[in-house]
Design an enzyme around this catalytic site. Structure first.
Site, PDB file in Angstrom:
ATOM      1  N   LEU A  91       0.826  -1.203   0.000  1.00 30.33           N
ATOM      2  CA  LEU A  91       0.000   0.000   0.000  1.00 30.33           C
ATOM      3  C   LEU A  91       0.860   1.253   0.000  1.00 30.33           C
ATOM      4  CD1 LEU A  91      -2.770   1.395   0.249  1.00 30.33           C
ATOM      5  CD2 LEU A  91      -2.545   1.197   2.728  1.00 30.33           C
ATOM      6  N   LYS A  93       3.944   1.559  -1.000  1.00 26.98           N
ATOM      7  CA  LYS A  93       4.685   1.642  -2.255  1.00 26.98           C
ATOM      8  C   LYS A  93       3.815   2.131  -3.409  1.00 26.98           C
ATOM      9  CE  LYS A  93       6.953  -1.407  -5.638  1.00 26.98           C
ATOM     10  NZ  LYS A  93       7.334  -2.811  -5.939  1.00 26.98           N
ATOM     11  N   ARG A 120       9.393  -3.161   9.778  1.00 31.09           N
ATOM     12  CA  ARG A 120      10.190  -4.210  10.417  1.00 31.09           C
ATOM     13  C   ARG A 120      11.260  -4.779   9.493  1.00 31.09           C
ATOM     14  NH1 ARG A 120       5.144  -7.772  12.531  1.00 31.09           N
ATOM     15  NH2 ARG A 120       4.593  -7.411  10.337  1.00 31.09           N
ATOM     16  N   HIS A 252     -10.966   5.644   0.033  1.00 36.08           N
ATOM     17  CA  HIS A 252     -10.440   6.391  -1.104  1.00 36.08           C
ATOM     18  C   HIS A 252     -11.504   6.744  -2.140  1.00 36.08           C
ATOM     19  CE1 HIS A 252     -10.224   2.333  -2.887  1.00 36.08           C
ATOM     20  NE2 HIS A 252     -10.215   2.926  -4.052  1.00 36.08           N
ATOM     21  N   TYR A 253     -12.646   6.060  -2.127  1.00 36.49           N
ATOM     22  CA  TYR A 253     -13.702   6.431  -3.067  1.00 36.49           C
ATOM     23  C   TYR A 253     -14.261   7.821  -2.775  1.00 36.49           C
ATOM     24  CZ  TYR A 253     -14.152   2.581  -6.263  1.00 36.49           C
ATOM     25  OH  TYR A 253     -13.915   1.710  -7.298  1.00 36.49           O
ATOM     26  N   GLY A 255     -12.547  10.284  -2.195  1.00 35.50           N
ATOM     27  CA  GLY A 255     -11.635  11.245  -2.789  1.00 35.50           C
ATOM     28  C   GLY A 255     -11.711  11.306  -4.300  1.00 35.50           C
ATOM     29  N   ASP A 309     -16.119  -5.886   1.270  1.00 33.70           N
ATOM     30  CA  ASP A 309     -14.999  -5.226   0.619  1.00 33.70           C
ATOM     31  C   ASP A 309     -15.408  -3.989  -0.161  1.00 33.70           C
ATOM     32  OD1 ASP A 309     -12.181  -5.234   0.078  1.00 33.70           O
ATOM     33  OD2 ASP A 309     -12.606  -5.870  -1.962  1.00 33.70           O
ATOM     34  N   HIS A 314     -17.517   1.587   0.259  1.00 37.83           N
ATOM     35  CA  HIS A 314     -17.493   2.476  -0.902  1.00 37.83           C
ATOM     36  C   HIS A 314     -18.894   2.851  -1.392  1.00 37.83           C
ATOM     37  CE1 HIS A 314     -13.355   1.511  -0.779  1.00 37.83           C
ATOM     38  NE2 HIS A 314     -13.357   0.466  -1.575  1.00 37.83           N
ATOM     39  N   GLN A 438     -15.799   6.191 -12.836  1.00 37.31           N
ATOM     40  CA  GLN A 438     -14.669   5.707 -13.631  1.00 37.31           C
ATOM     41  C   GLN A 438     -15.139   4.586 -14.553  1.00 37.31           C
ATOM     42  OE1 GLN A 438     -12.233   4.499 -10.210  1.00 37.31           O
ATOM     43  NE2 GLN A 438     -12.592   2.346 -10.715  1.00 37.31           N
TER      44      GLN A 438
END
Length: 545
Positions: A91, A93, A120, A252-253, A255, A309, A314, A438
């Site tokens: 996440l 990265k 770690r 994040h939805y 945003g 999920d 969302h 989208q």
């Protein structure tokens, strides 16, 4: 009788309508077909500059300066430390660091900011920078990348309750300055590690000298539990350590550009406010479809399923924005979240009879799925009802699926047909307002107009507002900013309107937990991967509603 093509030019101009306390502006839309006919209307949208073209329509939108929520920008003049807990994970990265880089390119971070990663793994400052550079080069290559990476550091800890390791970060942040700067922590770790990380952050922060005018904020990543009881445990874990105003639970939805457009579209367009009720809405469908399956995430997904999920978070958040009452002040993030919470309290608890489940063929062949007899749904269609005067009787259908025929997230509002006689009765079909999240965000509205010529025949046209594909390099980069960058910026500004409050999550789990308990005993229907088979099956269910 022959095909015709009519080009309509939309021009938006800002109109001063005075200060009404809701942060609104108005925009005249003038339409001209190049001849003598013209039409004008008013429409407000978000501040994203956009235009599109279709077969018969082109739209150009100027920046109208709509400010839905007033936020503080004082952080830009202050010292800032951004700490990524779980810095070597996927996440961080793929989302966290790229979003910070985008904000840096746009000049949205203070000149005195630093980014500390905590994890770690056996990384150093240089090895972390090399890992980040390899990934960032594929997203936003070149520009100021080395300069950005020079501000990224790493602190290894033996565990997420390693007080000594966290304290080393705070000691570095203090340096020769007078106390710790503003601190934004991003918990890019599983919820099972929140307790350890939260305790370490709180203790080390309080043990260091902190000026009274600085702040500490925590961004928390989903999942927020898997049912009501597990959420309450998680919530209690965080609330023991931090105040509610310090916690930013990210979805994040919230945003995404089109989702952020919903409130200004609803409450700053008089015509939209006039029709936004059961008097004009026949049905609302919120769709989430993606072509990929679990693809290596099966171990996580199999424990949650598509309802947990996608739907419980969302899609339900989108539903609240579509149906909430107008807040007392659109510039007040708490007023917005108050109305969302009130709306959630009005949603009728669904049962298994209101839901259709599916699982794509070959789902359990994912090597990360342990239970090869799993009945975890990868598709669900659910009908919800809002029991309040505005929405009584209107079905809200949420549909989400993996391994489907297309990638699509949209809101499709079916309007009731007019009762007046139509000159051409064949046009008496569904009129729709579609908000596509989208791909290719857009808003489209079905409209009936007279066909050009001597006859009185009518035709159905689609009016659309959509994405812009031209502009300066800076405008293009701004459009590429993802939802995470927007939400991180909101957290820096102390704007919580696009984050989920504790009482919202409590109510959402109260709605879904009884349903999820029922669905444990339901065997999902199999459907071919890459098909719309299940979607077609749901049509009979919708017609019964």
């Amino acid at each position: 009788g022959k095909d015709t093509s009519i080009n309509y030019d939309f021009s938006l101009q800002k109109v001063d309508v005075g200060n009404n306390g809701n942060g609104r502006t108005a925009n005249d839309i003038s339409i001209n077909d190049g001849k003598s006919t013209s039409y004008s209307e008013s429409m407000s949208v978000s501040t994203d500059t956009a235009s599109t073209s279709s077969e018969s329509l082109s739209v150009t939108q100027e920046n109208v300066g709509f400010d839905c929520v007033r936020s503080s920008t004082t952080y830009i003049q202050e010292r800032l430390a951004f700490v990524v807990v779980g810095a070597t994970g996927d996440l961080a990265k793929k989302k966290t660091y790229p979003s910070l880089y985008r904000l840096y390119l746009e000049g949205m971070l203070p000149s005195t900011f630093v980014i500390w990663g905590f994890g770690r793994s056996s990384y150093t400052h240089d090895s972390l920078r090399e890992r980040l550079k390899t990934n960032l080069c594929t997203i936003l290559a070149g520009e100021k990348l080395d300069e950005f990476l020079s501000m990224c550091y790493f602190q290894r800890g033996s565990a997420y309750n390693d007080i000594e390791a966290f304290n080393k970060i705070f000691m570095k942040l203090r340096g020769e300055e007078s106390g710790v700067p503003n601190c934004l922590f991003y918990l890019a770790i599983p919820p099972s590690l929140f307790e350890d990380a939260a305790a370490s952050i709180q203790e080390t922060y309080e043990n260091n000298e902190n000026p009274s005018d600085t702040w500490l904020r925590i961004i928390v990543e989903k999942p927020f539990g898997r049912d009501l009881s597990s959420y309450r445990i998680l919530s209690e874990t965080l609330s023991r350590r931090f105040e509610e105003h310090q916690l930013f639970r990210i979805d994040h939805y919230l945003g995404k550009e089109m989702v952020q457009t919903i409130l200004p579209f609803r409450f700053s367009n008089p015509w939209a406010m006039a029709i936004w009720s059961k008097e004009y809405f026949s049905c609302v469908k919120i769709t989430f479809k993606e072509t990929i399956g679990t693809d290596g995430r099966g171990g996580y997904f199999d424990d949650y399923g598509i309802v947990r999920d996608v739907m419980q978070n969302h899609l339900l958040q989108i539903l609240t924005l579509l149906t909430m009452e107008e807040p007392s002040n659109l510039s007040d993030s708490e007023a917005i979240r108050d109305e969302k919470s009130k709306l959630l309290a009005c949603i009728q608890n669904p049962t298994a009879e209101d839901c259709l489940l599916g699982q794509y063929e070959g789902y359990t062949q994912d090597d990360t799925i342990i239970n090869k007899n799993s009945n975890t749904p990868t598709f669900a269609s659910l009908c919800l009802f809002v029991n309040n005067p505005r929405w009584e009787g209107v079905p809200f259908i949420m549909e989400a699926g993996k391994a489907m025929d297309e990638n699509l997230v949209e809101v499709r509002i079916t309007l009731k047909n007019t009762k007046s006689l139509s000159v051409n009765s064949t046009l008496n079909t569904d009129h729709e307002l579609v908000m596509r999240v989208q791909p290719n965000k857009s808003i489209s509205l079905t409209a009936v107009v007279k066909q050009e010529g001597y006859s009185n025949h009518q035709s159905k046209q689609v009016l659309a507002l959509g994405e812009q594909h031209e502009g300066t390099q800076k405008q293009q980069r701004s459009k590429e900013q993802d939802a995470y960058a927007r939400l991180i910026l909101d957290a820096l500004q102390g704007n919580g309107s696009s984050f989920v409050r504790d009482d919202e999550l409590e109510k959402s789990w109260e709605i879904f937990t009884p349903l999820l308990d029922e669905l444990e005993h339901v065997i999902p229907v199999q459907y071919p991967r890459g098909s719309s088979f299940i979607t077609k099956q749901t049509h009979s269910m919708y017609s019964k509603m």
